[in-house]
Design an enzyme around this catalytic site. Structure first.
Site, short mmCIF file in Angstrom:
data_model
loop_
_atom_site.label_atom_id
_atom_site.label_comp_id
_atom_site.label_asym_id
_atom_site.label_seq_id
_atom_site.Cartn_x
_atom_site.Cartn_y
_atom_site.Cartn_z
N LYS A 53 1.22 4.44 -2.66
CA LYS A 53 1.03 5.85 -2.28
C LYS A 53 2.28 6.69 -2.62
O LYS A 53 2.17 7.89 -2.90
CB LYS A 53 0.69 5.95 -0.79
CG LYS A 53 -0.66 5.32 -0.44
CD LYS A 53 -1.81 6.01 -1.18
CE LYS A 53 -3.17 5.55 -0.70
NZ LYS A 53 -4.27 6.27 -1.36
N TYR A 104 0.85 -1.20 0.00
CA TYR A 104 0.00 0.00 0.00
C TYR A 104 0.88 1.25 0.00
O TYR A 104 0.65 2.19 -0.78
CB TYR A 104 -0.88 -0.06 1.25
CG TYR A 104 -1.65 1.20 1.59
CD1 TYR A 104 -2.91 1.44 1.06
CD2 TYR A 104 -1.13 2.12 2.51
CE1 TYR A 104 -3.62 2.59 1.41
CE2 TYR A 104 -1.83 3.25 2.87
CZ TYR A 104 -3.08 3.49 2.31
OH TYR A 104 -3.78 4.62 2.66
#
Ligand SMILES: NC(=O)c1ccc[n+]([C@@H]2O[C@H](COP(=O)([O-])OP(=O)(O)OC[C@H]3O[C@@H](n4cnc5c(N)ncnc54)[C@H](O)[C@@H]3O)[C@@H](O)[C@H]2O)c1
Length: 255
Positions: free
Chosen positions: A165, A161
């Site tokens: 980002k 994740y």
């Protein structure tokens, strides 16, 4: 342009994705109070209908869409332009987080799933919205969502994740360069910890407490504490800000 305290968003068309999520709902409500017209996008039509009914303003619509279907993006943006009257803002919040307790547990599907929605869909939707804004010729605002993970590499089993980002921050800067000449700003909001299902799902309570303790403001943000930053970036007041990553972490990070 004369200075005014108003956001300048009356009658402007705003697309909010991830609008049924914790922060997305708060963002949709905040845009509603500015007099903007919101197209709320998420996976579940019933949740979107509930959100729209709860908004005070008029002209909002809820559209269920799986944003991983890239070929649907142009039609989605065109629908916003037609039904809202124009597309001035894209606030792209839709994202997923799959925590894994060790690197060995991470599967290829985990990687693809998180990158598909968090980064790939984000890029193509920003491109589609930017294209529509360029064609309209009135400038625009694209607001992406990073995370403290872009900087820290993530906590609680979130390295994949966090990588997605990090991509958001780089992409935001690249799009800011491309769209700048069209008076379209592109900025990322980077939350620290926000009290939503995404944060707490699968997170060890001790990790939650540790992050809270390391936050100078002393609490995990409520979604409303992110919404103002999004509206600010969409407003006239932020017209000379582009390519920025706005750290909204209660001091958890300082940059
Ligand atoms: N909550 C936090 O602590 C935190 C911290 C840093 C960054 N963020 C970021 O803030 C944004 C909002 O997160 P949140 O906390 O409200 O999470 P959330 O899980 O409550 O909301 C995310 C929404 O995205 C939607 N979504 C997921 N996949 C989709 C798809 N394929 N098509 C359409 N919609 C899809 C989900 O249905 C959900 O409603 C995200 O970009 C997230 O990465 C959150």
């Amino acid at each position: 342009m004369a200075w005014s305290v108003g956001a300048g968003l009356e009658g402007k068309g705003v697309i909010v994705t991830g609008a049924a999520g914790g922060i997305g709902q708060a963002v949709a409500r905040a845009f509603d109070t500015t007099g903007a017209r919101v197209m709320a996008v998420d996976l579940d039509q019933a949740k979107l209908d509930e959100l729209i009914v709860g908004l005070g303003g008029r002209g909002h619509i809820g559209v269920a869409a799986d944003l991983r279907i890239i070929s649907s993006h142009d039609a989605l943006v065109e629908r916003a332009r037609r039904e809202l009257g124009n597309v001035y803002v894209l606030a792209n919040l839709a994202a997923v987080l799959r925590r894994r307790s060790s690197l060995e547990e991470i599967t290829e599907d985990d990687w693809d799933f998180q990158h598909d929605i968090n980064l790939k869909s984000a890029f193509f939707l920003c491109r589609a919205a930017g294209k529509a804004m360029v064609a309209q010729g009135h400038g625009g605002r694209i607001i992406t969502f990073a995370s403290q993970g872009w900087w820290t590499g993530g906590f609680g089993g979130s390295v994949v994740y966090a990588a997605s980002k990090g991509g958001i921050v780089s992409m935001t800067r690249g799009l800011a360069r491309t769209f700048g000449p069209h008076r379209i700003t592109v900025n990322a909001v980077s939350p620290g910890q926000v009290n939503t299902p995404m944060l707490v799902t699968g997170l060890a309570p001790a990790m939650y407490e540790a992050m809270k303790e390391q936050t100078p403001l002393g609490h995990v943000a409520e979604p409303d504490e992110l919404a103002g930053t999004v509206v600010f970036l969409a407003s006239d007041h932020a017209r000379y800000i582009t390519g920025a990553t706005i750290n909204v972490s209660g001091g958890f990070l300082m940059y």
